[in-house]
Structures are given as structure tokens and as C-alpha cells.
Design an enzyme around this catalytic site. Structure first.
Site, PDB file in Angstrom:
ATOM      1  N   GLY A 144       1.007  -1.219  -0.006  1.00  0.00           N
ATOM      2  CA  GLY A 144      -0.149   0.005  -0.044  1.00  0.00           C
ATOM      3  C   GLY A 144       0.958   1.338   0.147  1.00  0.00           C
ATOM      4  N   THR A 194       1.311   3.239   2.375  1.00  0.00           N
ATOM      5  CA  THR A 194       1.853   3.617   3.639  1.00  0.00           C
ATOM      6  C   THR A 194       2.860   2.437   4.046  1.00  0.00           C
ATOM      7  OG1 THR A 194       0.298   5.188   4.193  1.00  0.00           O
ATOM      8  CG2 THR A 194       1.569   4.179   5.967  1.00  0.00           C
ATOM      9  N   VAL A 234       3.903  -1.990   3.476  1.00  0.00           N
ATOM     10  CA  VAL A 234       3.609  -3.342   2.663  1.00  0.00           C
ATOM     11  C   VAL A 234       3.396  -4.330   3.849  1.00  0.00           C
ATOM     12  CG1 VAL A 234       4.864  -4.945   1.501  1.00  0.00           C
ATOM     13  CG2 VAL A 234       5.488  -2.348   1.154  1.00  0.00           C
ATOM     14  N   VAL A 235       2.411  -5.075   3.588  1.00  0.00           N
ATOM     15  CA  VAL A 235       1.925  -6.133   4.501  1.00  0.00           C
ATOM     16  C   VAL A 235       2.343  -7.260   3.807  1.00  0.00           C
ATOM     17  CG1 VAL A 235      -0.025  -7.182   5.788  1.00  0.00           C
ATOM     18  CG2 VAL A 235      -0.162  -4.869   5.550  1.00  0.00           C
ATOM     19  N   GLY A 281      -7.684   0.654  -8.299  1.00  0.00           N
ATOM     20  CA  GLY A 281      -6.389   0.163  -7.331  1.00  0.00           C
ATOM     21  C   GLY A 281      -6.548  -1.319  -7.237  1.00  0.00           C
ATOM     22  N   ALA A 282      -5.392  -1.887  -7.257  1.00  0.00           N
ATOM     23  CA  ALA A 282      -5.367  -3.445  -6.897  1.00  0.00           C
ATOM     24  C   ALA A 282      -6.095  -3.792  -5.583  1.00  0.00           C
ATOM     25  CB  ALA A 282      -3.845  -3.882  -6.928  1.00  0.00           C
ATOM     26  N   ASP A 283      -5.759  -2.978  -4.595  1.00  0.00           N
ATOM     27  CA  ASP A 283      -6.348  -3.044  -3.148  1.00  0.00           C
ATOM     28  C   ASP A 283      -7.887  -3.234  -3.198  1.00  0.00           C
ATOM     29  OD1 ASP A 283      -6.213  -0.642  -3.597  1.00  0.00           O
ATOM     30  OD2 ASP A 283      -5.834  -0.182  -1.888  1.00  0.00           O
ATOM     31  N   ARG A 284      -8.345  -2.294  -4.034  1.00  0.00           N
ATOM     32  CA  ARG A 284     -10.144  -2.165  -4.047  1.00  0.00           C
ATOM     33  C   ARG A 284     -10.686  -3.327  -5.056  1.00  0.00           C
ATOM     34  NH1 ARG A 284     -10.997   4.257  -5.562  1.00  0.00           N
ATOM     35  NH2 ARG A 284     -12.997   3.820  -4.555  1.00  0.00           N
TER      36      ARG A 284
END
Length: 259
Positions: free
Chosen positions: A8, A10, A12-13, A108-111
Site C-alpha cells: 500500500g 503507507t 507493505v503487509v 487500485g489493486a487493493d480495491r
């Protein structure tokens, strides 16, 4: 075991999964300059602390909204885990859902990953709220199609902007005010009220408008760290899923290997 990486703006997980069960979870500040070697040193130590070795990782899947970070994460997977990572949104892990917006490629990929996971967990019309660097509201219908949404400044961004622009305002922690009164008696209390209750009011107001526009029963799903902080102070959320993006990556991995 699968290493799922959510890069992301902020943080990286990194999450280690066996099936869909998360066995370990670690995060590091996003820095596109961080090399694959640096990731490997950091992550190898954390894996060892949890009783795992690099050899336990047999697959890697990556979702990123920071294009410059992707190359070094690919190097991490190829050099240190000896696998070619799957990239969410690219063959063979295309989204597999309709993206019904004016510019589908800009999503966005996360969305997209959140929408996939949300639909599998809670079929029906959904509003998925992700509290990250930005606060995003994503609308998906009962068929799982992504229909659009909202992007608002994240609460930390809002607070940073306020403190930066107003020289005499102190930096405060983001937390619920001790009192439910919205009449602050000092500067710090007034800031807590404005940030916390102002954010709650924004969430409730936007959700109400979205529900009215959808015009059918809609469940509200929240993810991201702030969701747990807000949940006791509003009834707007139907479900809290703190690991929604990671769950979505696990689902995409499964789909790629079932074909």
C-alpha cells in the site's frame, strides 16, 4: 505455504497463509527504494521468530498500488523464495469480476481484491470501506460487479494537514474523546472532537447517501485499522474484516490453481 504481499501507499503487509488461515503477519513502511535483499533480511528474521523458514514458502502473490515497489518484491520472490510471483490483476490472476466504471484500468489493486473477497464472504449488494492512507468506499452489486465508489482523505492525512497548516495546534493521538459531548472546552478536546466525531459523521453521512442511491438493501463491510476504533461508536458497520485484502489474495491464488 503462500506468502501474500499487499503493498500500500503507507505500509507493505506480508502474510503467511496455509489455505486461508493466516499463520503470520508483518508490516514494514512502504519505500520503493527498498531492495529485494533488504526485504529478505528483514522477513527471514521474522519468519524464524514464528518458527518458519524461507523454504516453507511455496508461492507468492502480490497486490500493489505503488508501481515502483513491484520490481523489488518480485526480486524477493524469485531470488529468496525461488518462485515466480503472481501479480494480482495480471494473467493468470485477472480480477474475474465486471468493473463497471468509466476507467476500469485505473482501479487500485487493493480495491479490486477487497471487492472480490467481500463478495465471496457476504454475497449481495455491498459497501466496502477501507481505512488506509485514503478512506475508500467501494460499491459492488449482488453479482459481485464493481460499480464505483468514493475516495476521501484518510484520518491521519486529515490530522497531518491540520497540524501542518496551523502553527499553534499540537499533534494529538487519534482516539475516541473521553466525553460524547461535541462542545470542546480546550484546544486538544476540540481537536479530538473535530477529528474523531467529524470522521464518524463523514462515514455515516456518505453511507446514508450511498444506500439511498443504490436503492436496495446494502451491507456495510469495513476493513483497515481504524475500523475497530470506530466500530464501538457507530452502528454503520454490519461486518468488520481486518484482513480483507489478504483474504482476497488467497482467493485469487486458489482460483489460479483450480483452473
Amino acid at each position: 505455504m503462500l506468502l501474500a504481499i499487499d503493498a500500500g501507499n503507507t505500509n507493505v503487509v506480508f502474510a503467511l497463509l496455509e489455505g486461508r488461515t493466516i499463520k503470520g503477519r508483518w508490516r514494514i513502511a512502504t519505500d520503493p527504494r527498498r531492495t529485494g535483499d533488504e526485504y529478505a533480511v528483514w522477513l527471514s528474521q521474522l519468519l524464524a521468530l514464528e518458527g518458519y523458514a524461507r523454504e516453507d514458502v511455496t508461492g507468492v502473490i502480490i497486490a500493489t498500488v505503488v508501481p515502483r515497489a513491484l520490481h523489488n518484491l518480485q526480486v524477493l520472490a524469485q531470488k529468496y523464495f525461488k518462485v515466480d510471483p503472481l501479480i494480482a490483476g495480471r494473467a493468470p490472476v485477472e480480477w474475474g469480476i465486471a468493473i463497471d466504471v468509466d476507467e476500469p484500468a485505473s482501479l487500485g489493486a487493493d480495491r479490486a481484491v477487497n471487492t472480490i473477497a467481500a463478495h465471496e464472504l457476504y454475497p449481495g449488494d455491498l459497501i466496502t470501506i477501507d481505512f488506509g492512507t485514503a478512506t475508500t468506499f467501494d460499491i459492488s452489486d449482488y453479482q459481485g460487479a464493481y460499480k464505483g465508489g468514493i475516495i476521501a482523505p484518510g484520518i491521519n492525512l486529515s490530522l497531518d494537514a491540520l497540524v501542518t497548516a496551523a502553527a499553534k495546534l499540537p499533534r494529538i493521538a487519534i482516539e475516541a474523546p473521553e466525553s460524547r459531548s461535541v462542545i470542546g472546552r480546550n484546544t486538544v478536546d476540540q481537536m479530538h472532537i473535530g477529528i474523531f466525531w467529524g470522521y464518524v459523521a463523514m462515514i455515516e453521512g456518505l453511507v446514508a447517501r450511498l444506500k439511498a442511491e443504490v436503492g436496495r438493501p446494502v451491507k456495510v463491510l469495513a476493513t483497515g485499522g481504524l475500523a475497530a476504533l470506530l466500530a464501538p461508536h457507530t452502528d454503520v458497520f454490519d461486518h468488520i474484516e481486518p484482513d480483507l485484502t489478504i483474504q482476497g489474495l488467497a482467493i485469487l491464488w486458489e482460483r489460479a490453481h483450480i483452473r
